[in-house]
Design a protein around this motif. Structure first.
Motif, PDB file in Angstrom:
ATOM      1  N   PHE A  65      59.252 -35.134  -1.144  1.00  0.00           N
ATOM      2  CA  PHE A  65      58.261 -35.407  -2.170  1.00  0.00           C
ATOM      3  C   PHE A  65      57.991 -36.911  -2.166  1.00  0.00           C
ATOM      4  O   PHE A  65      58.910 -37.715  -2.280  1.00  0.00           O
ATOM      5  CB  PHE A  65      58.754 -34.954  -3.547  1.00  0.00           C
ATOM      6  CG  PHE A  65      58.583 -33.493  -3.784  1.00  0.00           C
ATOM      7  CD1 PHE A  65      57.441 -32.995  -4.394  1.00  0.00           C
ATOM      8  CD2 PHE A  65      59.560 -32.601  -3.362  1.00  0.00           C
ATOM      9  CE1 PHE A  65      57.272 -31.639  -4.592  1.00  0.00           C
ATOM     10  CE2 PHE A  65      59.398 -31.228  -3.563  1.00  0.00           C
ATOM     11  CZ  PHE A  65      58.259 -30.745  -4.175  1.00  0.00           C
ATOM     12  N   ASP A  66      56.732 -37.260  -2.006  1.00  0.00           N
ATOM     13  CA  ASP A  66      56.347 -38.673  -1.921  1.00  0.00           C
ATOM     14  C   ASP A  66      56.122 -39.205  -3.328  1.00  0.00           C
ATOM     15  O   ASP A  66      55.012 -39.168  -3.875  1.00  0.00           O
ATOM     16  CB  ASP A  66      55.084 -38.828  -1.067  1.00  0.00           C
ATOM     17  CG  ASP A  66      55.302 -38.322   0.354  1.00  0.00           C
ATOM     18  OD1 ASP A  66      56.385 -38.568   0.894  1.00  0.00           O
ATOM     19  OD2 ASP A  66      54.391 -37.673   0.903  1.00  0.00           O
ATOM     20  N   MET A  67      57.189 -39.714  -3.914  1.00  0.00           N
ATOM     21  CA  MET A  67      57.160 -40.159  -5.304  1.00  0.00           C
ATOM     22  C   MET A  67      56.672 -41.600  -5.423  1.00  0.00           C
ATOM     23  O   MET A  67      56.915 -42.433  -4.544  1.00  0.00           O
ATOM     24  CB  MET A  67      58.564 -40.067  -5.906  1.00  0.00           C
ATOM     25  CG  MET A  67      59.213 -38.700  -5.824  1.00  0.00           C
ATOM     26  SD  MET A  67      58.331 -37.438  -6.762  1.00  0.00           S
ATOM     27  CE  MET A  67      58.530 -38.056  -8.444  1.00  0.00           C
ATOM     28  N   ALA A  68      56.003 -41.880  -6.523  1.00  0.00           N
ATOM     29  CA  ALA A  68      55.807 -43.254  -6.968  1.00  0.00           C
ATOM     30  C   ALA A  68      56.870 -43.550  -8.017  1.00  0.00           C
ATOM     31  O   ALA A  68      57.453 -42.629  -8.615  1.00  0.00           O
ATOM     32  CB  ALA A  68      54.412 -43.439  -7.546  1.00  0.00           C
ATOM     33  N   PHE A  69      57.135 -44.831  -8.237  1.00  0.00           N
ATOM     34  CA  PHE A  69      58.162 -45.229  -9.195  1.00  0.00           C
ATOM     35  C   PHE A  69      57.610 -46.327 -10.103  1.00  0.00           C
ATOM     36  O   PHE A  69      56.832 -47.169  -9.668  1.00  0.00           O
ATOM     37  CB  PHE A  69      59.412 -45.733  -8.466  1.00  0.00           C
ATOM     38  CG  PHE A  69      60.056 -44.689  -7.595  1.00  0.00           C
ATOM     39  CD1 PHE A  69      60.997 -43.819  -8.113  1.00  0.00           C
ATOM     40  CD2 PHE A  69      59.689 -44.557  -6.263  1.00  0.00           C
ATOM     41  CE1 PHE A  69      61.576 -42.834  -7.319  1.00  0.00           C
ATOM     42  CE2 PHE A  69      60.262 -43.573  -5.461  1.00  0.00           C
ATOM     43  CZ  PHE A  69      61.205 -42.714  -5.992  1.00  0.00           C
TER      44      PHE A  69
END
Length: 291
Positions: free
Chosen positions: A113-117
């Motif tokens: 999962f390509d998460m942003a933070f």
């Protein structure tokens, strides 16, 4: 290890927070809603979870359309409660557990999962509206929050199935954490409602109750709905229900529904529902449900 003990589905209407702050819980128009949260707050007080993990959406308060991530995880010891135009609320900053948040973030990325933070950003009514109805906050919150924001505002939106799979990945992340934490997963968003356009004020109570039954008993059946289906059945803003599916994906296949309150006062079907996992279900989750 950390474990999920249950889930909560809840509306996050901004006027709930305004009414709460003004002490209008006993007003005839508001009492049916606020009273509906009391059994859930009691259940949380009895279970004493260490963490509430929220799937919610930011309403262009912290994130804006020039850079609006599909999935974003907050990592930080504290998150201020946003002023959304009604003034600063009398709530303490929302507490976070950086080690646990960072573990979930790393696990989700490793699960593709390509998460942003985000850090040090205010949290709006997506979490702050229902939170004081669930947890006491004087002098501080009794536990920490993991905020996971989902884009339900700017197309292209994630699919219902992708949100469900995100929830399944979150369950794997939680269960791989070595410390003994009790976690309750919260999915927020209104059921049927539309607040703009030709169908302003649209609701579909029959669909709302059908959704809640299917959500509990056969959630996979909901993952094939397209965004156009959610809009047709429940109004444009009811696409927020894909955040409920993220919560459902994090829970065991079979659940006990311990409380449900449904209240249609104005334009939004406002609901709070609580689900509890049995120990057997929590331990014996089928592998094929986690694919």
């Amino acid at each position: 290890m950390a474990r999920i003990i249950g889930g909560i589905g809840t509306s996050h209407v901004p006027t709930i927070g305004v009414a709460y702050d003004k002490g209008r819980q006993a007003d005839p128009a508001w009492a049916p809603l606020f009273d509906g949260y009391k059994p859930v707050a009691k259940w949380l007080a009895e279970k004493q979870p260490h963490v509430l993990l929220f799937f919610y959406n930011d309403h262009a308060t912290t994130m804006f359309f020039d850079l609006y991530p599909t999935f974003a995880l907050g990592v930080g010891e504290r998150f201020p409660v946003a002023d959304e135009g009604a003034g600063l609320r009398g709530l303490p900053d929302i507490r976070g557990d950086v080690d646990f948040q960072a573990h979930i973030g790393e696990a989700l990325v490793n699960d593709e999962f390509d998460m942003a933070f985000f850090q040090n950003k205010p949290i709006d009514h997506g979490i702050a509206s229902p939170l004081p109805l669930l947890w006491p906050h004087v002098p501080d919150w009794p536990g920490t929050v993991v905020p996971i924001a989902i884009n339900v505002l700017q197309y292209p939106l994630p699919t219902a199935r992708r949100c469900f799979r995100l929830g399944q990945a979150v369950r794997r992340a939680v269960e791989s954490y070595p410390l003994d934490l009790k976690v309750v997963v919260v999915g927020t968003g209104g059921l049927s409602h539309q607040i703009h356009g030709e169908r302003t004020g649209f609701n579909n109570t029959e669909w709302d109750h059908q959704f809640l039954e299917t959500f509990r008993d056969d959630p996979e059946a909901l993952t094939g709905l397209r965004h156009a289906d959610w809009v047709r059945l429940g109004g444009a803003e009811s696409v927020e229900q894909i955040m409920w599916l993220a919560m459902r994906g994090a829970l065991a296949p079979r659940l006990t529904e311990i409380h449900r309150n449904y209240y249609l006062a104005t334009t939004t079907a406002m609901t709070v529902v609580a689900y509890e996992e049995s120990v057997a279900e929590a331990v014996a989750t089928p592998e094929d449900a986690l694919v």
